[in-house]
Scaffold this motif. Structure first.
Motif, PDB file in Angstrom:
ATOM      1  N   PHE A   1       0.761  -1.035  -0.090  1.00  0.00           N
ATOM      2  CA  PHE A   1       0.072   0.030  -0.104  1.00  0.00           C
ATOM      3  C   PHE A   1       0.823   1.250   0.051  1.00  0.00           C
ATOM      4  N   ASN A   2       1.718   1.133   0.838  1.00  0.00           N
ATOM      5  CA  ASN A   2       2.798   2.628   1.032  1.00  0.00           C
ATOM      6  C   ASN A   2       3.504   2.652  -0.351  1.00  0.00           C
TER       7      ASN A   2
ATOM      8  N   LYS B   1       1.109   4.038  -2.948  1.00  0.00           N
ATOM      9  CA  LYS B   1       0.785   5.341  -2.607  1.00  0.00           C
ATOM     10  C   LYS B   1       1.721   6.204  -3.088  1.00  0.00           C
ATOM     11  N   LYS B   2       3.068   5.845  -2.733  1.00  0.00           N
ATOM     12  CA  LYS B   2       4.237   6.710  -2.930  1.00  0.00           C
ATOM     13  C   LYS B   2       4.419   6.924  -4.190  1.00  0.00           C
TER      14      LYS B   2
ATOM     15  N   ASP C   1      -0.661   6.654  -6.435  1.00  0.00           N
ATOM     16  CA  ASP C   1      -1.644   7.401  -5.613  1.00  0.00           C
ATOM     17  C   ASP C   1      -2.220   6.336  -4.703  1.00  0.00           C
ATOM     18  N   LYS C   2      -2.921   6.909  -3.561  1.00  0.00           N
ATOM     19  CA  LYS C   2      -3.730   6.136  -2.377  1.00  0.00           C
ATOM     20  C   LYS C   2      -4.524   5.141  -3.094  1.00  0.00           C
ATOM     21  N   ASN C   3      -5.188   5.405  -4.369  1.00  0.00           N
ATOM     22  CA  ASN C   3      -6.470   4.367  -4.946  1.00  0.00           C
ATOM     23  C   ASN C   3      -5.099   3.185  -5.379  1.00  0.00           C
TER      24      ASN C   3
ATOM     25  N   GLY D   1      -2.549   2.125  -4.438  1.00  0.00           N
ATOM     26  CA  GLY D   1      -2.048   1.367  -3.288  1.00  0.00           C
ATOM     27  C   GLY D   1      -3.178   0.347  -2.763  1.00  0.00           C
ATOM     28  N   ILE D   2      -4.397   0.996  -2.654  1.00  0.00           N
ATOM     29  CA  ILE D   2      -5.439   0.158  -2.008  1.00  0.00           C
ATOM     30  C   ILE D   2      -5.755  -0.985  -3.291  1.00  0.00           C
ATOM     31  N   TYR D   3      -5.717  -0.771  -4.748  1.00  0.00           N
ATOM     32  CA  TYR D   3      -5.898  -1.588  -5.650  1.00  0.00           C
ATOM     33  C   TYR D   3      -4.762  -2.879  -5.489  1.00  0.00           C
ATOM     34  N   TRP D   4      -3.616  -2.281  -5.338  1.00  0.00           N
ATOM     35  CA  TRP D   4      -2.528  -3.372  -5.382  1.00  0.00           C
ATOM     36  C   TRP D   4      -2.596  -4.224  -3.918  1.00  0.00           C
TER      37      TRP D   4
END
Length: 321
Positions: A81-82, A85-86, A89-91, A93-96
């Motif tokens: 996730f991190n 996101k880095k 983007d945040k989305n 990270g969530i999808y991964w």
């Protein structure tokens, strides 16, 4: 976490590693890996140490044998996730996280008692910090200690991978590095640019790998001499040359394993190799590292004569990415 203790240990490796951890508790010798109280030279002890520690707390049972990998699963998803996101983007990270946790074999392995989840995570982090190192080297305004930190972390995690499953970790890492710099060299020749590798950074990486892996290999060498290394090398040569313990299969074995074992993630992989015009240079470079990791692992273990389903499990990171 909940189902990890509800099923008996059924995999050959699960049983071996759990028994090795149990014997460590019986003998009190945490530096010698044994099966049936005889030296077991196939694997280093990092994961078995975690199992032994878990058994000290929760008793000698299936839950304790598998708990380290359940914890590794939580840690892996937080890391994915991190990173996602880095880099994006945040989305993303969530999808991964969802596609990794929601694919069959990646999810199943976090409920197992085999070595590979920790081994794969350490190799992936070694690759990730190498990616950052190569990015920092290209930036003229980078901080002097920035590339040092990244190459040191890459060496530390590669050393931990060696401590988990042996020198195959260094082989996989160096093959990925070789392919990356070969492609970078060809690109530089076409664009008449130069690439450079600092000898100081090579020394830092080597020192980090050596110091971490020496925590056990050095002590084992001092205690028992070179016999362990001879047996260890002979065993891995045997894996390359013959169908060890009846684990054979065709060259395309791992292609089939990843295609069906990693559903639904594997459905999207063919389209994913293409680059989007909106990708920035960091995203393009990370995609290149992930493509290299995927193909190096898949081709390497397709060549290896011994075919075991989790040999290609390092592909789960780039595949789900």
């Amino acid at each position: 976490f909940l189902p990890t203790g509800n099923v008996h240990l059924f995999d050959w490796d699960e049983i071996n590693f759990a028994e090795a951890a149990r014997e460590m508790l019986v003998t009190g010798d945490y530096f010698t890996v044994t099966i049936d109280f005889q030296p077991f030279w196939e694997k280093p002890p990092f994961f078995i140490w975690l199992q032994a520690f878990s058994m000290q707390i929760f008793g000698i049972n299936e839950f304790a044998a598998r708990l380290p990998n359940a914890l590794c699963g939580v840690l892996t998803l937080i890391i994915l996730f991190n990173i996602g996101k880095k880099l994006f983007d945040k989305n993303f990270g969530i999808y991964w996280v969802l596609i990794y946790a929601g694919s069959f074999l990646p999810h199943l392995y976090f409920m197992s008692g085999i070595i590979d989840p920790f081994f794969n995570l350490f190799i992936f982090l070694g690759i990730y910090y190498s990616f950052h190192y190569t990015r920092k080297r290209e930036k003229p305004n980078m901080k002097p200690d920035s590339s040092v930190k990244n190459i040191a972390l890459s060496g530390i995690f590669t050393g931990l991978a060696i401590l988990t499953k042996g020198p195959v970790a260094l082989l996989v890492f160096l093959l990925c590095l070789f392919v990356f710099y070969t492609l970078r060299y060809l690109h530089s020749r076409l664009n008449r640019t130069q690439i450079s590798i600092s000898s100081k950074d090579v020394f830092i990486f080597t020192a980090a790998v050596f110091l971490v892996s020496f925590l056990w290999y050095g002590i084992e060498l001092a205690r028992h001499g070179t016999w362990f290394f001879k047996e260890f090398i002979a065993y891995h040569i045997r894996l390359l040359q013959i169908d060890d313990a009846g684990h054979g299969g065709p060259f395309y074995y791992h292609f089939i394993v990843l295609l069906f074992g990693c559903l639904p993630a594997s459905v999207f992989i063919f389209k994913a190799f293409s680059h989007k015009t909106s990708d920035n240079t960091s995203q393009v470079d990370f995609k290149r590292w992930m493509s290299i990791l995927f193909w190096v692992v898949l081709i390497l273990f397709s060549i290896v004569k011994t075919k075991i389903i989790h040999y290609s499990s390092l592909c789960y990171f780039p595949l789900t990415f």
